[in-house]
Design a protein around this motif. Structure first.
Motif, PDB file in Angstrom:
ATOM      1  N   SER A 354     -17.446 -64.484 -17.059  1.00 21.17           N
ATOM      2  CA  SER A 354     -16.661 -65.218 -16.067  1.00 21.17           C
ATOM      3  C   SER A 354     -17.348 -65.244 -14.706  1.00 21.17           C
ATOM      4  O   SER A 354     -17.445 -66.286 -14.055  1.00 21.17           O
ATOM      5  CB  SER A 354     -15.264 -64.591 -15.945  1.00 21.17           C
ATOM      6  N   SER A 355     -17.851 -64.086 -14.261  1.00 20.55           N
ATOM      7  CA  SER A 355     -18.473 -64.020 -12.935  1.00 20.55           C
ATOM      8  C   SER A 355     -19.783 -64.808 -12.894  1.00 20.55           C
ATOM      9  O   SER A 355     -20.148 -65.367 -11.849  1.00 20.55           O
ATOM     10  CB  SER A 355     -18.735 -62.558 -12.546  1.00 20.55           C
ATOM     11  N   GLY A 357     -20.279 -67.547 -14.528  1.00 20.49           N
ATOM     12  CA  GLY A 357     -19.976 -68.967 -14.604  1.00 20.49           C
ATOM     13  C   GLY A 357     -20.471 -69.634 -15.872  1.00 20.49           C
ATOM     14  O   GLY A 357     -20.643 -70.858 -15.909  1.00 20.49           O
ATOM     15  N   GLU A 360     -17.805 -72.198 -17.307  1.00 23.07           N
ATOM     16  CA  GLU A 360     -17.740 -73.434 -16.522  1.00 23.07           C
ATOM     17  C   GLU A 360     -18.969 -74.297 -16.759  1.00 23.07           C
ATOM     18  O   GLU A 360     -18.881 -75.527 -16.833  1.00 23.07           O
ATOM     19  CB  GLU A 360     -17.600 -73.116 -15.030  1.00 23.07           C
ATOM     20  N   VAL A 403     -10.838 -70.645 -16.807  1.00 26.02           N
ATOM     21  CA  VAL A 403     -11.884 -71.666 -16.713  1.00 26.02           C
ATOM     22  C   VAL A 403     -11.293 -73.063 -16.652  1.00 26.02           C
ATOM     23  O   VAL A 403     -11.702 -73.908 -15.841  1.00 26.02           O
ATOM     24  CB  VAL A 403     -12.853 -71.552 -17.911  1.00 26.02           C
TER      25      VAL A 403
END
Length: 485
Positions: A354-355, A357, A360, A403
């Motif tokens: 998640s951190s 990215g 995304e 996300v």
């Protein structure tokens, strides 16, 4: 010195047995080697694809993610070893800040699992599990299918009153395990595995349709209100999702369990149970602790204390010296620290992805190539469900709302679908688990219930495919009847 002159030469049968063992060992070693090669190849291909189509900064994260998930999925090495290896590699290569890599240790999920393991040990120590199983055994369930159906109904009902999925699983599994023993299923029998599997999936999968029952639900609701000012009501959410993803999926779960874990209730299990002994002091005390714990879990919206810390308080009472609610030395002998390291590793991997990215970036690359059809809402909705499913497979289930929710406005404009419809497509995705390693509650169930990981993976994959190919289209039909598009 040993006299070799009197030792008899090995017989033909002994030679064949020894050769068979050697061949079996060679096959196992060869299979493990090829599995490792396959995992490393997939990790390398993921790194190559990431460098070519996404960003070179994400190469190590992609390779590390595929490598760790591959090792967890195949069970090539113990789960805790993979978790520790992930921590080491992530820190050495600096893929994220240490507080992100080790974030699993201070997540509420980690401590809820810890408290659940303690409560499970206390339930077994006081034999409260056998008492509860005795009550359930009185139900008129004379067939294996009826038994599984009753367990699923009870598990789903529990999701309506208890918000923590790991908490539900930790309370359910000791009771269902004792019930399996009571009706006559052995430790390695299909019947016991089927009972524990439907209890786990029954209180987990349909709970995604009940607003406060699982973490991704609440993340979606919270982010929708924060970003878009949309308030999703309990009843509307339940009406939209529960009929298909709750009721129909529960029926599919029972059918799958009967096919994958076929068994019959042993004849000797239908017998008159002995008269129940009076509650012991320990049973009364633990029942009070569990009742207070459940009450505080049910009212967490009032007192605003996380279920993890409520569970921690209950665990401290159970571990209190002199209370006799757990075995002496329970903290060293009855708790699976491998399970805790495993969950911390899973949570840490999700936080790193998640951190960095990665989710995304993948979604951005795909949405740039997907052609949405403005006059074909079913196609657009299906594509959005597919995107969210891909995010769930790349990250984890809570990663889907994290996300996809910030992208929902742009996706609504691109597809022509109402924003609420775009947001709700996430539920179809994060309620459909591809592998147990996406969901810490399933990992906790494998560890706490001593469930065969292979059996859970097969059930997970089967339910995933049926949900994707059958339940998702049926759910879209239900949405159409409700006027969602």
């Amino acid at each position: 010195m040993t006299d070799q002159s009197n030792s008899a030469p090995p017989t033909s049968a002994q030679k064949m047995t020894g050769a068979g063992r050697s061949l079996s060992q060679m096959l196992r070693n060869g299979r493990a080697l090829w599995t490792l090669v396959l995992i490393l190849t997939c990790a390398g291909l993921a790194a190559l694809a990431t460098s070519m189509y996404l960003s070179p900064d994400l190469v190590i994260v992609a390779a590390l993610s595929i490598g760790a998930i591959g090792l967890w999925a195949t069970g090539l090495v113990p789960e805790y070893w993979t978790a520790l290896a992930f921590f080491l590699v992530a820190v050495i290569f600096g893929v994220a800040a240490p507080e992100t890599i080790f974030s699993g240790f201070h997540s509420s999920t980690f401590w809820l699992l810890f408290s659940g393991l303690v409560l499970g040990a206390a339930i077994k120590h006081t034999t409260l599990d056998k008492r509860a199983a005795g009550v359930l055994a009185l139900l008129p369930l004379r067939s294996y299918g009826g038994l599984l159906t009753g367990i699923v109904v009870f598990s789903v009902a529990l999701a309506f009153v208890m918000p923590s999925s790991i908490g539900r699983i930790m309370i359910l599994l000791p009771v269902i395990s004792a019930l399996a023993e009571r009706v006559g299923f052995g430790a390695a029998s299909n019947g016991r595995t089927g009972m524990l599997a439907v209890a786990t999936f029954g209180t987990f999968a349909p709970a995604f349709t009940i607003l406060p029952a699982n973490a991704p639900n609440m993340i979606l609701v919270g982010m929708s209100e924060t970003i878009y000012g949309i308030n999703i009501s309990y009843f509307d959410y339940l009406l939209l999702h529960f009929p298909v993803l709750g009721v129909v999926k529960s029926a599919v779960l029972v059918g799958l369990a009967m096919v994958m874990f076929p068994d019959r209730i042993p004849p000797h299990s239908v017998k008159v149970a002995p008269a129940a002994a009076p509650f012991s002091r320990q049973e009364r005390a633990l029942s009070l602790v569990l009742a207070l714990c459940l009450l505080l879990w049910l009212t967490d919206q009032i007192h605003m204390v996380s279920p993890a810390w409520v569970g921690m308080a209950a665990a401290l009472i159970c571990l209190l010296p002199g209370a006799d609610l757990t075995r002496k030395g329970c903290i060293n002998t009855d708790l699976s620290y491998g399970a805790l390291l495993f969950v911390a590793g899973i949570m840490g991997l999700g936080a790193v992805i998640s951190s960095a990215g990665l989710g995304e970036a993948v979604v951005g690359a795909i949405t740039g190539t997907v052609a949405f059809a403005g006059d074909w809402p079913v196609w657009n909705t299906s594509i959005l469900i597919g995107l969210s499913t891909l995010v769930a497979m790349i990250t984890n289930l809570p990663g889907v709302p994290a996300v996809m929710t910030p992208l929902a406005g742009e996706l609504s404009d691109a597809t022509g679908l109402p924003l609420e419809t775009v947001l709700m497509t996430q539920v179809v995705a994060f309620s459909n688990v591809f592998l147990p390693f996406q969901a810490p509650p399933l990992i906790a169930a494998i560890q706490a219930g001593n469930l065969p990981a292979g059996a859970v993976i097969r059930l997970c994959l089967s339910l995933f495919l049926i949900s994707l190919l059958l339940l998702a289209p049926l759910d879209l039909l239900w949405w159409h009847l409700l006027g969602m598009f």
